[in-house]
Write a protein that holds these residues in place. Sequence first.
Motif, PDB file in Angstrom:
ATOM      1  N   GLY A  48      -6.118 -42.567 -21.695  1.00  0.00           N
ATOM      2  CA  GLY A  48      -5.902 -43.592 -22.707  1.00  0.00           C
ATOM      3  C   GLY A  48      -6.839 -44.784 -22.599  1.00  0.00           C
ATOM      4  N   SER A  51      -9.301 -45.495 -25.520  1.00  0.00           N
ATOM      5  CA  SER A  51      -8.757 -46.220 -26.680  1.00  0.00           C
ATOM      6  C   SER A  51      -8.783 -47.724 -26.464  1.00  0.00           C
ATOM      7  CB  SER A  51      -7.322 -45.764 -26.963  1.00  0.00           C
ATOM      8  OG  SER A  51      -7.310 -44.455 -27.487  1.00  0.00           O
ATOM      9  N   ASN A  75     -11.128 -38.313 -29.911  1.00  0.00           N
ATOM     10  CA  ASN A  75      -9.907 -38.757 -30.596  1.00  0.00           C
ATOM     11  C   ASN A  75      -9.462 -40.116 -30.069  1.00  0.00           C
ATOM     12  OD1 ASN A  75      -6.799 -39.006 -30.752  1.00  0.00           O
ATOM     13  ND2 ASN A  75      -7.244 -37.413 -32.249  1.00  0.00           N
ATOM     14  N   GLU A  76      -9.494 -40.308 -28.756  1.00  0.00           N
ATOM     15  CA  GLU A  76      -9.068 -41.584 -28.170  1.00  0.00           C
ATOM     16  C   GLU A  76      -9.913 -42.744 -28.692  1.00  0.00           C
ATOM     17  OE1 GLU A  76      -8.438 -42.222 -24.048  1.00  0.00           O
ATOM     18  OE2 GLU A  76      -7.514 -40.260 -23.716  1.00  0.00           O
ATOM     19  N   VAL A  77     -11.219 -42.544 -28.728  1.00  0.00           N
ATOM     20  CA  VAL A  77     -12.110 -43.605 -29.206  1.00  0.00           C
ATOM     21  C   VAL A  77     -11.907 -43.839 -30.698  1.00  0.00           C
ATOM     22  CG1 VAL A  77     -14.526 -44.236 -29.614  1.00  0.00           C
ATOM     23  CG2 VAL A  77     -13.834 -43.278 -27.405  1.00  0.00           C
ATOM     24  N   ARG A  79      -9.460 -43.254 -32.763  1.00  0.00           N
ATOM     25  CA  ARG A  79      -8.179 -43.818 -33.220  1.00  0.00           C
ATOM     26  C   ARG A  79      -8.170 -45.338 -33.155  1.00  0.00           C
ATOM     27  NH1 ARG A  79      -3.232 -42.193 -30.792  1.00  0.00           N
ATOM     28  NH2 ARG A  79      -3.982 -40.062 -30.930  1.00  0.00           N
ATOM     29  N   SER A  80      -8.970 -45.924 -32.263  1.00  0.00           N
ATOM     30  CA  SER A  80      -9.046 -47.381 -32.185  1.00  0.00           C
ATOM     31  C   SER A  80     -10.080 -47.978 -33.131  1.00  0.00           C
ATOM     32  CB  SER A  80      -9.358 -47.817 -30.741  1.00  0.00           C
ATOM     33  OG  SER A  80      -8.257 -47.586 -29.890  1.00  0.00           O
TER      34      SER A  80
END
Length: 321
Positions: A48, A51, A75-77, A79-80
């Motif tokens: 996490g 993010s 996806n983590e990057v 989404r932010s």
Amino acid sequence: MQNQKKKIVFVVNPISGTRSKEGLKKLITETIDSDKYDWHIVSTAYAGHASVIAAQCVDEHVDICVAVGGDGTVNEVARSLVQSQTALGIIPCGSGNGLARHLCLPMDAKGAIEIINLGRIESFDYGIINRQPFFCTCGVGFDAFVSLKFAEAGKRGLVTYVENVLKEGLKYKPETYIIEDETGTHHYKAFLITCANAAQYGNNAYIAPGASMQDGLMDVIVMEPFNVMEAPKLAMDLFAKTLSSNSSIKTFQARRVHIRRQAPGAVHYDGDPIQMGTDIDVEMRPLGLRAVVNPEAIEDKAHPNKMVNTISSIMNKMIIK
């Protein structure tokens, strides 16, 4: 007066994906356009963390935040970064690299950095499944089950993916689903239901060959029950971009869907498995993510015959066993 340099942050997950990150700093130093960009690297320290770093990039008005890793790191990057002016860049280091492939990015780090140098940025749709953002695909049923098996496999790559699809698919039992969309309520007995923003899962496995990330719509793919003899053809169609013509496949487009199933279980978003309940809401958010793209749009195509040979080889091994 000289133009101000743009700011880039490379977010590196040192343990994600299938490729070593050793030598990355040297490669960036040698390849990045230093007249155009100021840059630095930040490594993630926990799940996490990417993010968190990406959110800081938004707060600090960084121009491009580059995810260096696999689909989970992307996806983590991303989404932010949604609904912001900070663009997503990708240096693909994973086994699937679904979003990078859809954006026609090179699969090698040097080539991906050279695309960043060109600075072409466009806006793309993204999806939400029960408050979880996704950028390529999400789904219930067999593909979520395979994502779970793939995560537990201990090794990554195309062969592992195909092995799991074929071996587990022969014993997976279809479920009954109710899907509500703008046109009404539909009942399906299905092997899987996939909601696709992008064309593929990754690894050039095209679940929705005609999907666009700029039309505000998801392609919903319903794979109906099939027999053992049809399984190899379905797997080959997946890699040959001909799945939509298969008789076991039903497709439609929607801005949002509600999926109701008989029991809680696995769901996947961008290949990551997660447990969810019986009611699942999926919706599209139009043009909410800015991302670096390849202006020449040269797609990373898999050779269908190679995929056919891979599938046939695995099937033969399974029969011998």
